[in-house]
Design a protein around this motif. Structure first.
Motif, PDB file in Angstrom:
ATOM      1  N   ASN A 175       0.805  -1.223   0.000  1.00  0.00           N
ATOM      2  CA  ASN A 175       0.000   0.000   0.000  1.00  0.00           C
ATOM      3  C   ASN A 175       0.839   1.275   0.000  1.00  0.00           C
ATOM      4  OD1 ASN A 175      -2.417  -1.447   0.010  1.00  0.00           O
ATOM      5  ND2 ASN A 175      -2.346  -1.656   2.225  1.00  0.00           N
ATOM      6  N   CYS A 176       1.847   1.312  -0.847  1.00  0.00           N
ATOM      7  CA  CYS A 176       2.654   2.527  -0.963  1.00  0.00           C
ATOM      8  C   CYS A 176       1.768   3.651  -1.505  1.00  0.00           C
ATOM      9  CB  CYS A 176       3.834   2.301  -1.898  1.00  0.00           C
ATOM     10  SG  CYS A 176       5.037   1.150  -1.241  1.00  0.00           S
ATOM     11  N   PRO A 177       1.798   4.804  -0.854  1.00  0.00           N
ATOM     12  CA  PRO A 177       0.944   5.905  -1.320  1.00  0.00           C
ATOM     13  C   PRO A 177       1.399   6.397  -2.693  1.00  0.00           C
ATOM     14  CG  PRO A 177       2.438   6.637   0.402  1.00  0.00           C
ATOM     15  CD  PRO A 177       2.615   5.156   0.285  1.00  0.00           C
ATOM     16  N   THR A 178       0.454   6.532  -3.607  1.00  0.00           N
ATOM     17  CA  THR A 178       0.749   6.986  -4.961  1.00  0.00           C
ATOM     18  C   THR A 178      -0.381   7.875  -5.442  1.00  0.00           C
ATOM     19  OG1 THR A 178       1.886   4.897  -5.408  1.00  0.00           O
ATOM     20  CG2 THR A 178       1.279   6.224  -7.317  1.00  0.00           C
ATOM     21  N   LEU A 179      -0.033   9.025  -5.985  1.00  0.00           N
ATOM     22  CA  LEU A 179      -1.011   9.958  -6.523  1.00  0.00           C
ATOM     23  C   LEU A 179      -0.780  10.078  -8.022  1.00  0.00           C
ATOM     24  CD1 LEU A 179      -2.468  13.046  -5.201  1.00  0.00           C
ATOM     25  CD2 LEU A 179      -0.905  13.475  -7.070  1.00  0.00           C
ATOM     26  N   VAL A 180      -1.836   9.958  -8.798  1.00  0.00           N
ATOM     27  CA  VAL A 180      -1.773  10.160 -10.242  1.00  0.00           C
ATOM     28  C   VAL A 180      -2.767  11.269 -10.555  1.00  0.00           C
ATOM     29  CG1 VAL A 180      -2.043   9.121 -12.528  1.00  0.00           C
ATOM     30  CG2 VAL A 180      -1.264   7.705 -10.608  1.00  0.00           C
ATOM     31  N   THR A 181      -2.293  12.349 -11.172  1.00  0.00           N
ATOM     32  CA  THR A 181      -3.165  13.491 -11.447  1.00  0.00           C
ATOM     33  C   THR A 181      -2.771  14.150 -12.757  1.00  0.00           C
ATOM     34  OG1 THR A 181      -4.127  15.482 -10.440  1.00  0.00           O
ATOM     35  CG2 THR A 181      -1.765  15.153 -10.140  1.00  0.00           C
ATOM     36  N   GLY A 182      -3.524  15.140 -13.158  1.00  0.00           N
ATOM     37  CA  GLY A 182      -3.275  15.867 -14.395  1.00  0.00           C
ATOM     38  C   GLY A 182      -4.215  15.389 -15.487  1.00  0.00           C
ATOM     39  N   GLY A 183      -4.525  16.282 -16.404  1.00  0.00           N
ATOM     40  CA  GLY A 183      -5.456  15.960 -17.476  1.00  0.00           C
ATOM     41  C   GLY A 183      -4.980  14.855 -18.388  1.00  0.00           C
ATOM     42  N   GLY A 184      -3.672  14.699 -18.522  1.00  0.00           N
ATOM     43  CA  GLY A 184      -3.130  13.644 -19.379  1.00  0.00           C
ATOM     44  C   GLY A 184      -3.382  12.254 -18.842  1.00  0.00           C
ATOM     45  N   SER A 185      -3.718  12.159 -17.567  1.00  0.00           N
ATOM     46  CA  SER A 185      -3.962  10.844 -16.963  1.00  0.00           C
ATOM     47  C   SER A 185      -5.359  10.326 -17.269  1.00  0.00           C
ATOM     48  CB  SER A 185      -3.781  10.923 -15.444  1.00  0.00           C
ATOM     49  OG  SER A 185      -4.785  11.750 -14.879  1.00  0.00           O
ATOM     50  N   VAL A 188      -8.506   1.399  -6.604  1.00  0.00           N
ATOM     51  CA  VAL A 188      -8.026   0.575  -5.508  1.00  0.00           C
ATOM     52  C   VAL A 188      -7.780  -0.815  -6.076  1.00  0.00           C
ATOM     53  CG1 VAL A 188      -8.553  -0.409  -3.252  1.00  0.00           C
ATOM     54  CG2 VAL A 188      -9.362   1.897  -3.822  1.00  0.00           C
ATOM     55  N   ALA A 189      -6.544  -1.277  -5.925  1.00  0.00           N
ATOM     56  CA  ALA A 189      -6.217  -2.625  -6.399  1.00  0.00           C
ATOM     57  C   ALA A 189      -6.913  -3.629  -5.492  1.00  0.00           C
ATOM     58  CB  ALA A 189      -4.717  -2.838  -6.382  1.00  0.00           C
ATOM     59  N   GLN A 190      -7.756  -4.443  -6.077  1.00  0.00           N
ATOM     60  CA  GLN A 190      -8.531  -5.406  -5.294  1.00  0.00           C
ATOM     61  C   GLN A 190      -7.733  -6.668  -4.967  1.00  0.00           C
ATOM     62  OE1 GLN A 190     -11.522  -4.686  -4.009  1.00  0.00           O
ATOM     63  NE2 GLN A 190     -11.311  -2.675  -4.937  1.00  0.00           N
ATOM     64  N   GLU A 191      -6.860  -7.039  -5.878  1.00  0.00           N
ATOM     65  CA  GLU A 191      -6.109  -8.273  -5.664  1.00  0.00           C
ATOM     66  C   GLU A 191      -4.864  -8.006  -4.825  1.00  0.00           C
ATOM     67  OE1 GLU A 191      -5.332 -10.529  -9.211  1.00  0.00           O
ATOM     68  OE2 GLU A 191      -7.135  -9.715 -10.164  1.00  0.00           O
ATOM     69  N   LYS A 192      -4.587  -8.894  -3.917  1.00  0.00           N
ATOM     70  CA  LYS A 192      -3.391  -8.778  -3.083  1.00  0.00           C
ATOM     71  C   LYS A 192      -2.147  -8.827  -3.976  1.00  0.00           C
ATOM     72  CE  LYS A 192      -1.280 -11.132   0.907  1.00  0.00           C
ATOM     73  NZ  LYS A 192      -0.316 -10.180   1.140  1.00  0.00           N
TER      74      LYS A 192
END
Length: 181
Positions: A150-160, A169-173
């Motif tokens: 669960n490393c914190p990761t932010l993805v933002t911006g219009g290109g995303s 949220v990744a459902q699979e372990k």
């Protein structure tokens, strides 16, 4: 700084001297040449701000479209006067380490907001902003101790192409981060 409209093939050709204009814009804020960057011993918050400005300046002239940057956590911790290393802080064994971690997280969030504001402030010829045309990923390679879960990761911006308020949220372990791409 005036940037010409892209050619029909989409390539933006900056006018001669635009790189010097952008460099002058950055130096004007710091009152020293970029070549002095390392010799001045710039680190911590000042280094992060400068590198963010250099990234945005390079984007303005389409010098590059991909950037990676590992923030100088050790320098930032020195700014706080905590006398602790990033590695030792990650173990969060004491309240002092947890407080340093919170200070670092807050400062990193403030600096990230400044970067986003810089990206939003630059208007492209079509009226969009650099932020509208950018995918910005900000994260950590570690959560606490040596835990990679669960490393914190932010993805933002219009290109995303991520909509406001949308999250994944990744459902699979053990889903690898690379699956985001």
């Amino acid at each position: 700084i005036d940037v010409p409209k892209p050619r029909p093939d989409g390539v933006r050709v900056p006018p001669k001297g635009l790189g010097a204009q952008v460099g002058k814009e950055i130096r004007g804020e710091h009152n020293w040449a970029l070549s002095e960057f390392n010799s001045k011993g710039t680190e911590g918050e000042e280094e992060i701000r400068l590198v963010y400005q250099m990234i945005v300046a390079a984007m303005k002239v389409d010098s590059s479209r991909v950037f990676t940057y590992r923030q100088p956590v050790e320098g930032m911790l020195k700014d706080f006067g905590g006398g602790i290393t990033g590695h030792n802080m990650s173990h969060l064994a004491s309240e002092g380490r947890r407080e340093m971690s919170r200070l670092r997280d807050r400062k990193q969030a403030e600096l990230l907001a400044e970067l986003i504001d810089l990206l939003k402030s630059w208007k492209e010829p079509d009226g969009s902003t650099l932020f509208d045309n950018t995918t910005l990923v900000f994260g950590s390679n570690i959560q606490t101790r040596h835990n990679l879960t669960n490393c914190p990761t932010l993805v933002t911006g219009g290109g995303s192409h991520i909509q406001l308020g949308q999250n994944f949220v990744a459902q699979e372990k053990d889903t690898p981060l690379c699956n985001v791409w």
